[in-house]
Design a protein around this motif. Structure first.
Motif, PDB file in Angstrom:
ATOM      1  N   THR A 109       0.842  -1.196   0.000  1.00 28.49           N
ATOM      2  CA  THR A 109       0.000   0.000   0.000  1.00 28.49           C
ATOM      3  C   THR A 109       0.878   1.248   0.000  1.00 28.49           C
ATOM      4  O   THR A 109       1.796   1.356   0.813  1.00 28.49           O
ATOM      5  CB  THR A 109      -0.930   0.018   1.232  1.00 28.49           C
ATOM      6  N   ASP A 110       0.610   2.148  -0.930  1.00 27.09           N
ATOM      7  CA  ASP A 110       1.340   3.410  -1.026  1.00 27.09           C
ATOM      8  C   ASP A 110       0.425   4.575  -0.660  1.00 27.09           C
ATOM      9  O   ASP A 110      -0.746   4.600  -1.050  1.00 27.09           O
ATOM     10  CB  ASP A 110       1.839   3.637  -2.462  1.00 27.09           C
ATOM     11  N   PHE A 111       0.978   5.535   0.066  1.00 26.05           N
ATOM     12  CA  PHE A 111       0.265   6.771   0.403  1.00 26.05           C
ATOM     13  C   PHE A 111       0.996   7.937  -0.259  1.00 26.05           C
ATOM     14  O   PHE A 111       2.221   8.039  -0.142  1.00 26.05           O
ATOM     15  CB  PHE A 111       0.228   6.988   1.922  1.00 26.05           C
ATOM     16  N   VAL A 112       0.226   8.784  -0.908  1.00 24.29           N
ATOM     17  CA  VAL A 112       0.785   9.945  -1.607  1.00 24.29           C
ATOM     18  C   VAL A 112       0.125  11.195  -1.018  1.00 24.29           C
ATOM     19  O   VAL A 112      -1.097  11.332  -1.069  1.00 24.29           O
ATOM     20  CB  VAL A 112       0.504   9.865  -3.119  1.00 24.29           C
ATOM     21  N   CYS A 113       0.934  12.091  -0.449  1.00 20.95           N
ATOM     22  CA  CYS A 113       0.379  13.249   0.254  1.00 20.95           C
ATOM     23  C   CYS A 113       1.015  14.548  -0.241  1.00 20.95           C
ATOM     24  O   CYS A 113       2.221  14.600  -0.490  1.00 20.95           O
ATOM     25  CB  CYS A 113       0.621  13.142   1.764  1.00 20.95           C
ATOM     26  N   THR A 114       0.193  15.581  -0.346  1.00 24.25           N
ATOM     27  CA  THR A 114       0.640  16.899  -0.793  1.00 24.25           C
ATOM     28  C   THR A 114       0.388  17.925   0.310  1.00 24.25           C
ATOM     29  O   THR A 114      -0.688  17.944   0.911  1.00 24.25           O
ATOM     30  CB  THR A 114      -0.121  17.314  -2.070  1.00 24.25           C
ATOM     31  N   ASN A 115       1.366  18.762   0.537  1.00 22.41           N
ATOM     32  CA  ASN A 115       1.253  19.802   1.553  1.00 22.41           C
ATOM     33  C   ASN A 115       0.533  21.014   0.973  1.00 22.41           C
ATOM     34  O   ASN A 115       1.042  21.689   0.076  1.00 22.41           O
ATOM     35  CB  ASN A 115       2.651  20.203   2.033  1.00 22.41           C
ATOM     36  N   LEU A 116      -0.655  21.323   1.504  1.00 17.27           N
ATOM     37  CA  LEU A 116      -1.428  22.486   1.054  1.00 17.27           C
ATOM     38  C   LEU A 116      -1.276  23.667   2.002  1.00 17.27           C
ATOM     39  O   LEU A 116      -1.917  24.707   1.806  1.00 17.27           O
ATOM     40  CB  LEU A 116      -2.916  22.124   0.951  1.00 17.27           C
ATOM     41  N   ASP A 117      -0.477  23.505   3.033  1.00 15.48           N
ATOM     42  CA  ASP A 117      -0.349  24.597   4.014  1.00 15.48           C
ATOM     43  C   ASP A 117       0.536  25.702   3.449  1.00 15.48           C
ATOM     44  O   ASP A 117       1.132  25.558   2.379  1.00 15.48           O
ATOM     45  CB  ASP A 117       0.235  24.046   5.326  1.00 15.48           C
ATOM     46  N   THR A 118       0.607  26.784   4.194  1.00 14.40           N
ATOM     47  CA  THR A 118       1.429  27.913   3.754  1.00 14.40           C
ATOM     48  C   THR A 118       2.839  27.836   4.320  1.00 14.40           C
ATOM     49  O   THR A 118       3.659  28.725   4.044  1.00 14.40           O
ATOM     50  CB  THR A 118       0.779  29.236   4.196  1.00 14.40           C
ATOM     51  N   VAL A 119       3.089  26.813   5.111  1.00 11.96           N
ATOM     52  CA  VAL A 119       4.425  26.604   5.679  1.00 11.96           C
ATOM     53  C   VAL A 119       4.800  25.132   5.529  1.00 11.96           C
ATOM     54  O   VAL A 119       3.936  24.285   5.270  1.00 11.96           O
ATOM     55  CB  VAL A 119       4.477  26.998   7.180  1.00 11.96           C
ATOM     56  N   ALA A 120       6.089  24.834   5.687  1.00 10.72           N
ATOM     57  CA  ALA A 120       6.536  23.440   5.630  1.00 10.72           C
ATOM     58  C   ALA A 120       5.919  22.648   6.784  1.00 10.72           C
ATOM     59  O   ALA A 120       5.749  23.179   7.889  1.00 10.72           O
ATOM     60  CB  ALA A 120       8.051  23.376   5.691  1.00 10.72           C
ATOM     61  N   VAL A 121       5.581  21.406   6.511  1.00  8.85           N
ATOM     62  CA  VAL A 121       4.974  20.560   7.547  1.00  8.85           C
ATOM     63  C   VAL A 121       5.705  19.224   7.608  1.00  8.85           C
ATOM     64  O   VAL A 121       6.354  18.805   6.652  1.00  8.85           O
ATOM     65  CB  VAL A 121       3.470  20.313   7.281  1.00  8.85           C
ATOM     66  N   ASP A 122       5.584  18.565   8.752  1.00  2.00           N
ATOM     67  CA  ASP A 122       6.034  17.186   8.890  1.00  2.00           C
ATOM     68  C   ASP A 122       4.845  16.278   8.578  1.00  2.00           C
ATOM     69  O   ASP A 122       3.718  16.564   9.000  1.00  2.00           O
ATOM     70  CB  ASP A 122       6.525  16.892  10.308  1.00  2.00           C
ATOM     71  N   ILE A 123       5.090  15.203   7.857  1.00  3.22           N
ATOM     72  CA  ILE A 123       4.032  14.258   7.479  1.00  3.22           C
ATOM     73  C   ILE A 123       4.508  12.846   7.813  1.00  3.22           C
ATOM     74  O   ILE A 123       5.691  12.518   7.594  1.00  3.22           O
ATOM     75  CB  ILE A 123       3.711  14.353   5.969  1.00  3.22           C
ATOM     76  N   GLY A 124       3.602  12.031   8.326  1.00  2.51           N
ATOM     77  CA  GLY A 124       3.984  10.659   8.661  1.00  2.51           C
ATOM     78  C   GLY A 124       2.862   9.673   8.393  1.00  2.51           C
ATOM     79  O   GLY A 124       1.693  10.036   8.328  1.00  2.51           O
ATOM     80  N   LEU A 125       3.245   8.421   8.216  1.00  3.11           N
ATOM     81  CA  LEU A 125       2.280   7.328   8.082  1.00  3.11           C
ATOM     82  C   LEU A 125       2.546   6.314   9.182  1.00  3.11           C
ATOM     83  O   LEU A 125       3.681   5.839   9.339  1.00  3.11           O
ATOM     84  CB  LEU A 125       2.420   6.643   6.720  1.00  3.11           C
ATOM     85  N   GLU A 126       1.498   5.997   9.936  1.00  6.40           N
ATOM     86  CA  GLU A 126       1.579   4.912  10.916  1.00  6.40           C
ATOM     87  C   GLU A 126       0.673   3.780  10.451  1.00  6.40           C
ATOM     88  O   GLU A 126      -0.461   4.028  10.026  1.00  6.40           O
ATOM     89  CB  GLU A 126       1.136   5.389  12.298  1.00  6.40           C
ATOM     90  N   VAL A 127       1.155   2.553  10.543  1.00  4.79           N
ATOM     91  CA  VAL A 127       0.329   1.411  10.140  1.00  4.79           C
ATOM     92  C   VAL A 127       0.092   0.491  11.336  1.00  4.79           C
ATOM     93  O   VAL A 127       0.931   0.382  12.240  1.00  4.79           O
ATOM     94  CB  VAL A 127       0.967   0.629   8.970  1.00  4.79           C
ATOM     95  N   PHE A 128      -1.067  -0.141  11.304  1.00  7.16           N
ATOM     96  CA  PHE A 128      -1.504  -1.036  12.387  1.00  7.16           C
ATOM     97  C   PHE A 128      -1.903  -2.366  11.756  1.00  7.16           C
ATOM     98  O   PHE A 128      -2.565  -2.385  10.715  1.00  7.16           O
ATOM     99  CB  PHE A 128      -2.712  -0.431  13.114  1.00  7.16           C
ATOM    100  N   ASP A 129      -1.520  -3.456  12.390  1.00 11.33           N
ATOM    101  CA  ASP A 129      -1.922  -4.743  11.824  1.00 11.33           C
ATOM    102  C   ASP A 129      -3.349  -5.084  12.239  1.00 11.33           C
ATOM    103  O   ASP A 129      -4.038  -4.278  12.877  1.00 11.33           O
ATOM    104  CB  ASP A 129      -0.906  -5.834  12.170  1.00 11.33           C
ATOM    105  N   GLU A 130      -3.788  -6.276  11.890  1.00  8.99           N
ATOM    106  CA  GLU A 130      -5.181  -6.648  12.131  1.00  8.99           C
ATOM    107  C   GLU A 130      -5.534  -6.680  13.615  1.00  8.99           C
ATOM    108  O   GLU A 130      -6.706  -6.567  13.980  1.00  8.99           O
ATOM    109  CB  GLU A 130      -5.505  -7.992  11.475  1.00  8.99           C
ATOM    110  N   THR A 131      -4.520  -6.796  14.475  1.00  8.24           N
ATOM    111  CA  THR A 131      -4.793  -6.791  15.912  1.00  8.24           C
ATOM    112  C   THR A 131      -4.886  -5.373  16.470  1.00  8.24           C
ATOM    113  O   THR A 131      -5.217  -5.186  17.638  1.00  8.24           O
ATOM    114  CB  THR A 131      -3.682  -7.526  16.680  1.00  8.24           C
ATOM    115  N   GLY A 132      -4.558  -4.375  15.653  1.00  7.94           N
ATOM    116  CA  GLY A 132      -4.560  -2.995  16.116  1.00  7.94           C
ATOM    117  C   GLY A 132      -3.206  -2.534  16.612  1.00  7.94           C
ATOM    118  O   GLY A 132      -3.059  -1.389  17.046  1.00  7.94           O
ATOM    119  N   ALA A 133      -2.186  -3.390  16.538  1.00 12.03           N
ATOM    120  CA  ALA A 133      -0.850  -3.024  17.035  1.00 12.03           C
ATOM    121  C   ALA A 133      -0.148  -2.075  16.062  1.00 12.03           C
ATOM    122  O   ALA A 133      -0.173  -2.290  14.848  1.00 12.03           O
ATOM    123  CB  ALA A 133      -0.011  -4.278  17.224  1.00 12.03           C
TER     124      ALA A 133
END
Lengths: 180, 356
Positions: free
Chosen positions: A58-82
């Motif tokens: 699975t790929d996530f593609v994100c674009t920053n629409l803010d007026t300043v630089a931002v930090d962006i992250g992806l967290e993933v959880f398995d089927e157990t919610g971990a």
């Protein structure tokens, strides 16, 4: 005496386990991390259906629409919610993404798409190197980002049918939920 | 002479018979086998089970407690093809944060936790519809139509092996699938009131960057004993809830929670004093809340304060639609509120008001 001491320790451990609250799990209950530059994250999207299994990623593609630089992250959880990666440690995190810039993070590298970063899963939850099927959340230092997510076959590429009979990859969009 | 009467009777009978329920929107939600009633979470047009294509829904529980989840499918005529009540297409007690997958058939490439067996008279879905049902609507789902027989093989070792056909299907949610929050959908009716007009101040500032966003709520009012605060150092979490009249009725616009107990930096987040409690979190880890003061006293001397700031602070889009209601409450049900009908400032960047 030794047996009694061990018994006391066992009872103490048991009571600690019983009195502890339920463990945080999943994309809404797990506390939000702080990026490695010290900036706190907010929850922007919930992503049901994050898949890393049978050569699908699975790929996530994100674009920053803010007026300043931002930090962006992806967290993933398995089927157990971990939680299976640590944004605080830099896995799945992009710092200072400039205004208008787009970043891509995948659960692994794929032959067809470009990824700026791929995740290294930890051994929590199922402990297996897969997400079958899991969830995720996109977090950032601003809500002003937009993202899409696709699940795709990591092995195939699109070849010119005039010169190759190799089939193209499987690819499908997954529906993200933007949080208010 | 009798024939017309018979016709009239039959006609009357036909008029009295209600039309049969049919399809995703008209069929009543089922009850799960554990006796819990289901609610409709999302509708899914384009459920396919035909020519080696099957449909999968992958759902994550966003609620704070376990939920039952089911996937009901309907054929092109609107006839339901499975009985969730009998366990067909249902998964019970799915824990918070867990993700489950229910499909119209097993597939070679995806994992399924439950597979629906179509029940007579439905034999295929070409093409049908479906709906996700659950005991709590706080669910988020994705749906895929997938070729059931192909897998993704390495083209270097199997250049003729075709990967599966796969496409996303769009779900229409019955309600926006937000996480279940700490605040009720509408204000609680019986909260303690400010001592007099103007004795509760509300200030919201929406700035760029978000690190400059602020929230301040100060309240002075009805007498409160320290015991009424519960024990936030151990068990009593606190939530601040803000409602306005968006859409003409009370609408929750902000919810921020300070959980009970915990350590903020090197100190306990909550400290007790002789008159009450104080919460301090310089890292703003919980919804951007920085400080809460709960000071007990006789009428007029009870004082409350909530301060928050930064990007984690939930912030409603300003301006607000008055009257605005702010409520601070504990898990035990004790609450304090104020209503703001005439703001001093109410624009896209600032809301400032003193209570009615």
């Amino acid at each position: 005496m030794m047996i009694r001491a061990i018994g006391r320790i066992g009872i103490a451990l048991l009571s600690t386990l019983v009195s502890a609250g339920p463990a945080a799990a999943g994309p809404t209950d797990t506390p939000l991390p702080t990026f490695s530059d010290g900036r706190p994250a907010v929850n922007v999207y919930v992503a049901p259906g994050v898949i890393k299994n049978n050569n699908l990623e699975t790929d996530f593609v994100c674009t920053n629409l803010d007026t300043v630089a931002v930090d962006i992250g992806l967290e993933v959880f398995d089927e157990t919610g971990a939680l299976r990666n640590s944004v605080a440690a830099g896995s799945g995190a992009f710092l200072n993404v400039g205004v208008g810039k787009t970043v891509t993070v995948g659960t692994a590298g794929t032959a067809e798409l470009h990824e700026d970063q791929t995740l290294l899963l930890n051994t929590a939850g199922s402990g297996l190197n897969n997400l079958r099927n899991g969830s995720g959340r996109v977090i950032a230092t601003s809500k002003n980002i937009v993202c899409n997510a696709v699940v795709l076959d990591k092995l195939h590429t699109v070849q010119d049918p005039a010169v190759s009979s190799l089939p193209p990859p499987s690819l499908a969009e997954i529906q993200l939920v933007k949080l208010p | 002479m009798r024939t017309p009467r018979t016709v009239l009777g039959l006609s009357a009978l036909l008029c009295l018979v209600a039309p049969a329920h049919s399809g995703v929107s008209d069929t009543p939600p089922p009850t799960f086998s554990d006796g819990k009633a289901a609610q409709v979470v999302a509708l899914l047009p384009g459920v396919i089970k035909k020519n080696q294509i099957d449909t999968e829904v992958i759902c994550t529980n966003l609620a704070p407690a376990a939920v039952d989840v089911g996937f009901e499918v309907f054929d092109q005529g609107g006839v339901r093809g499975n009985q969730v009540a009998a366990g067909n297409g249902a998964l019970l007690a799915v824990g918070p944060g867990r993700t489950v997958t229910i499909a119209t058939g097993g597939t070679a490439v995806l994992h399924e936790d439950a597979v629906i067996t179509l029940e007579a008279p439905v034999t295929n879905l070409a093409n049908g519809s479906g709906r996700v049902v659950a005991t709590d609507v706080h669910m988020a789902c994705t749906a895929l139509a997938v070729d059931s027989v192909h897998t993704v093989a390495d083209p270097r070792t199997c250049p003729t092996c075709k990967p599966p056909t796969l496409t996303g299907l769009h779900l229409t949610y019955a309600a926006t699938p937000t996480p279940s929050g700490p605040c009720p959908a509408t204000p609680s009716p019986a909260c303690r009131k400010p001592a007099a007009t103007g004795r509760a101040l509300l200030l919201l500032q929406d700035r760029s960057p978000d690190t400059l966003d602020t929230l301040l709520w100060k309240w002075s009012g009805t007498g409160t004993a320290k015991a009424d605060f519960g024990n936030p150092a151990a068990t009593a979490s606190y939530q601040l809830c803000l409602y306005d009249q968006t859409g003409g009725s009370p609408t929750l616009r902000l919810a921020a929670v300070a959980p009970a107990g915990g350590t903020c930096g090197s100190l306990p987040c909550w400290l007790a004093s002789t008159t009450g409690f104080q919460y301090a979190d310089p890292a703003l880890t919980s919804d951007g809340l920085a400080r809460i003061l709960l000071k007990a006293g006789p009428p007029g001397a009870t004082k409350l304060l909530v301060q928050g700031r930064g990007p984690r602070l939930p912030r409603p889009v300003l301006p607000l639609t008055p009257p605005v209601t702010v409520q601070l409450s504990t898990g035990s049900g004790a609450c304090w509120d104020a209503v703001y009908t005439k703001p001093i400032t109410n624009d896209a960047a600032n809301f400032k008001a003193k209570s009615d």
